[in-house]
Design an enzyme around this catalytic site. Structure first.
Site, mmCIF file in Angstrom:
data_model
loop_
_atom_site.group_PDB
_atom_site.id
_atom_site.type_symbol
_atom_site.label_atom_id
_atom_site.label_comp_id
_atom_site.label_asym_id
_atom_site.label_seq_id
_atom_site.Cartn_x
_atom_site.Cartn_y
_atom_site.Cartn_z
ATOM 1 N N LYS A 21 0.829 -1.203 0.000
ATOM 2 C CA LYS A 21 0.000 0.000 0.000
ATOM 3 C C LYS A 21 0.871 1.263 0.000
ATOM 4 C CE LYS A 21 -2.800 0.772 3.711
ATOM 5 N NZ LYS A 21 -2.566 2.105 4.304
ATOM 6 N N SER A 22 1.876 1.292 0.856
ATOM 7 C CA SER A 22 2.724 2.498 0.948
ATOM 8 C C SER A 22 3.450 2.761 -0.364
ATOM 9 C CB SER A 22 3.764 2.318 2.063
ATOM 10 O OG SER A 22 3.136 2.222 3.308
ATOM 11 N N ARG A 26 2.887 6.017 -3.210
ATOM 12 C CA ARG A 26 4.021 6.880 -3.596
ATOM 13 C C ARG A 26 4.297 6.783 -5.093
ATOM 14 N NH1 ARG A 26 4.136 5.682 1.654
ATOM 15 N NH2 ARG A 26 5.434 6.814 3.134
ATOM 16 N N GLY A 93 -5.164 7.801 5.366
ATOM 17 C CA GLY A 93 -4.236 8.706 6.055
ATOM 18 C C GLY A 93 -3.007 8.998 5.215
ATOM 19 N N ARG A 121 -8.717 12.121 12.370
ATOM 20 C CA ARG A 121 -7.289 11.816 12.583
ATOM 21 C C ARG A 121 -6.446 13.094 12.536
ATOM 22 N NH1 ARG A 121 -5.724 6.725 9.090
ATOM 23 N NH2 ARG A 121 -3.865 6.907 10.371
ATOM 24 N N SER A 166 6.783 9.141 12.380
ATOM 25 C CA SER A 166 5.780 8.968 11.328
ATOM 26 C C SER A 166 6.385 9.108 9.938
ATOM 27 C CB SER A 166 4.666 10.003 11.499
ATOM 28 O OG SER A 166 3.899 10.075 10.320
ATOM 29 N N GLN A 168 4.607 9.134 7.326
ATOM 30 C CA GLN A 168 3.718 10.005 6.550
ATOM 31 C C GLN A 168 4.154 11.456 6.677
ATOM 32 O OE1 GLN A 168 -0.211 9.018 7.958
ATOM 33 N NE2 GLN A 168 -0.274 7.111 6.792
ATOM 34 N N ASP A 316 1.809 -1.287 11.840
ATOM 35 C CA ASP A 316 0.554 -1.762 11.241
ATOM 36 C C ASP A 316 0.299 -3.242 11.529
ATOM 37 O OD1 ASP A 316 0.065 0.728 10.232
ATOM 38 O OD2 ASP A 316 0.819 0.291 8.231
ATOM 39 N N ARG A 347 -6.782 1.656 17.748
ATOM 40 C CA ARG A 347 -6.512 0.215 17.597
ATOM 41 C C ARG A 347 -6.222 -0.463 18.926
ATOM 42 N NH1 ARG A 347 -3.362 -0.049 11.764
ATOM 43 N NH2 ARG A 347 -5.289 0.045 10.553
HETATM 44 C C1 S3P Z 1 2.403 4.777 6.276
HETATM 45 C C2 S3P Z 1 2.962 5.123 7.476
HETATM 46 C C3 S3P Z 1 2.417 4.678 8.756
HETATM 47 C C4 S3P Z 1 1.471 3.486 8.591
HETATM 48 C C5 S3P Z 1 0.509 3.688 7.464
HETATM 49 C C6 S3P Z 1 1.252 3.879 6.157
HETATM 50 C C7 S3P Z 1 3.008 5.308 5.045
HETATM 51 O O1 S3P Z 1 1.681 5.722 9.349
HETATM 52 O O2 S3P Z 1 0.781 3.234 9.785
HETATM 53 O O3 S3P Z 1 -0.351 2.566 7.317
HETATM 54 O O4 S3P Z 1 2.704 4.806 3.940
HETATM 55 O O5 S3P Z 1 3.829 6.233 5.140
HETATM 56 P P1 S3P Z 1 2.374 6.866 10.264
HETATM 57 O O6 S3P Z 1 3.286 7.656 9.422
HETATM 58 O O7 S3P Z 1 1.219 7.669 10.780
HETATM 59 O O8 S3P Z 1 3.081 6.111 11.346
#
Ligand code: S3P
Length: 436
Positions: A21-22, A26, A93, A121, A166, A168, A316, A347
């Site tokens: 997913k990440s 990107r 998110g 969030r 984080s 993100q 996760d 969670r």
């Molecule tokens: C992610 C970073 C994580 C993760 C999320 C995906 C990403 O979140 O929990 O599912 O793709 O950068 P955080 O940056 O809030 O820790």
């Protein structure tokens, strides 16, 4: 309420978990900013990543999707257009935080919003440093939550120490750094997933990494090169299959082409510490990301302590780990994971709620939980809180539970693992085929 009718044989066979997913998010973002034709194979066609595609289509990007293949014909950053309607991020998110970094630097106005979960969030963690870079962002509750309005502008490079661990937030600032007037440096307290850094390099943007400090320089008109990548299987999805095989006696599963980026493999370290029988083979690099196959065979497990710098490497996977811990002898104590309280749902509360219904001995703490094992799981009526990873934890519990498990919602699983039930049924029915 639906009944989970999965309690059959052990898990056996081969599985290709869907794309990461990440990495998928990107890839769409950078390919849409690039100049030229990008190819993304094994893209995760889950709901979150599809929102990222729609966001760029709304800004004029040409994106064709056939199953898990995505072709993006990028015309470069200057050709993206101001969207005429608000951009919708759904439950995602990652879309929200990373897009804030990009939109802050694009020369037009956008409004952005999400579903009820995403609207609760915290966004202040990315808005605060973006404002230090000069970003013009407005919204309710001192810009702490979606919906937000962004007027793209020229940004300033900054050096910023992340108060939260984080990826993100780090990624949002690195993206914003492309539109700044000088170097942007992000300092992390602990390593978080580094897919943004890897993929920026793949598009020709140099990223300097000095210990825990990561820097990018402004693009200053330089075009991003297109991407040609095959997305690795998502270790966060693999975690649930690994968990099922680890807890169901008689299981043996071979997971092919799973992403093994060291910033993501905390789950494998924990499984090994718990005594799981895991073999990793065929390790190789693909598009800057480490990939390999994982074989897991059921074995006895023991409880472990999980805390500190490993937490971002498995954040996760904690729903899966909590289920593992219910089947491990002894106590598992998870600390330093307060971030779980601001995921798709709280969670910590959701895990403790579901596992308690199922008869586990689990107790919430402020920043994690304590689980005493091993306990036999029973049936009951559970809630996923519309969180994909909570729903998958409950589904996996149902393969060992001694009674019927009911769950309020499993549709949310399509957020990250659209073929979850068909993969799981296939692994469960392989064993019944063998016995005939
Ligand atoms: C992610 C970073 C994580 C993760 C999320 C995906 C990403 O979140 O929990 O599912 O793709 O950068 P955080 O940056 O809030 O820790």
């Amino acid at each position: 309420m639906e009944k989970l009718a999965l309690n059959e044989g052990p898990l056996q066979g081969v599985v290709n978990v869907p794309g990461d997913k990440s990495v998928s998010h990107r890839a769409v973002m950078l390919a849409s900013l690039a100049q030229g034709k990008s190819r993304i194979g094994n893209f995760l066609a889950g709901e979150d990543c599809l929102h990222t595609i729609e966001v760029f289509r709304a800004m004029g990007a040409t994106i064709e999707r056939t199953g898990t293949d995505v072709i993006i014909s990028g015309n470069g950053i200057d050709r993206l257009l101001e969207p005429t309607t608000p951009l919708y991020f759904g439950n995602s998110g990652t879309t929200a935080r990373l897009m804030l970094g990009i939109l802050a630097g694009l020369p037009f106005f956008t409004t952005v919003y999400g579903d009820p979960s995403l609207s609760k969030r915290p966004m202040e963690r990315v808005v605060t440093p973006l404002k230090k870079m000069g970003a013009l962002i407005d919204g309710r509750q001192e810009t702490g939550f979606l919906p937000l309005a962004i007027r793209g502008t020229k940004l300033r490079g900054i050096t910023y120490e992340l108060p939260v661990k984080s990826a993100q937030v780090k990624s949002a600032l690195l993206f914003a750094g492309l539109f700044a007037d000088s170097k942007t440096t992000v300092i992390e307290k602990a390593a978080t997933r580094n897919h943004t850094e890897n993929m920026l390099q793949a598009t020709g943007v140099p990223v300097e990494v000095n210990g825990n400090a990561i820097s990018v320089s402004p693009l200053n008109g330089q075009a991003l090169s297109p991407l040609d990548i095959h997305v690795p299987g998502d270790i966060s999805s693999a975690a649930f299959i690994l968990t099922g095989a680890a807890i169901k006696p008689g299981s043996n599963v071979f997971l092919k082409n799973v992403g093994l980026n060291p910033t993501r493999t905390g789950i494998l370290d924990v499984l090994q510490q718990m005594g799981a029988d895991i073999k990793i083979s065929n390790e190789h690099l693909s598009g800057g990301e480490l990939i390999g196959d994982i074989e897991i065979t059921h074995s006895d497990l023991k409880g472990v302590d999980i805390e500190g710098d490993i937490i971002p490497r498995l954040i996760d996977e904690i729903p899966a780990i909590a289920l593992l811990a219910t089947q491990a002898d002894g106590t598992t104590h998870i600390r330093d994971a307060a971030e779980l309280r601001v995921k798709e749902t709280d969670r910590i509360a959701a895990i403790v709620d579901a596992l308690t219904v199922l008869g586990a001995d689990v107790e919430a703490t402020d920043d994690g939980m304590i689980i005493h094992g091993k306990t036999e799981l029973k049936g009951g009526k559970t809630k996923s809180y519309k969180d994909h990873r909570i729903a998958m934890m409950i589904a996996m519990a149902s393969i060992i539970a001694k009674g019927e498990i009911w769950i309020d919602d499993t549709a949310c699983i399509a957020i990250s693992y659209p073929g979850f039930f068909s993969d799981l049924q296939k692994l469960l029915s392989n064993s019944s085929k063998d016995s005939h």
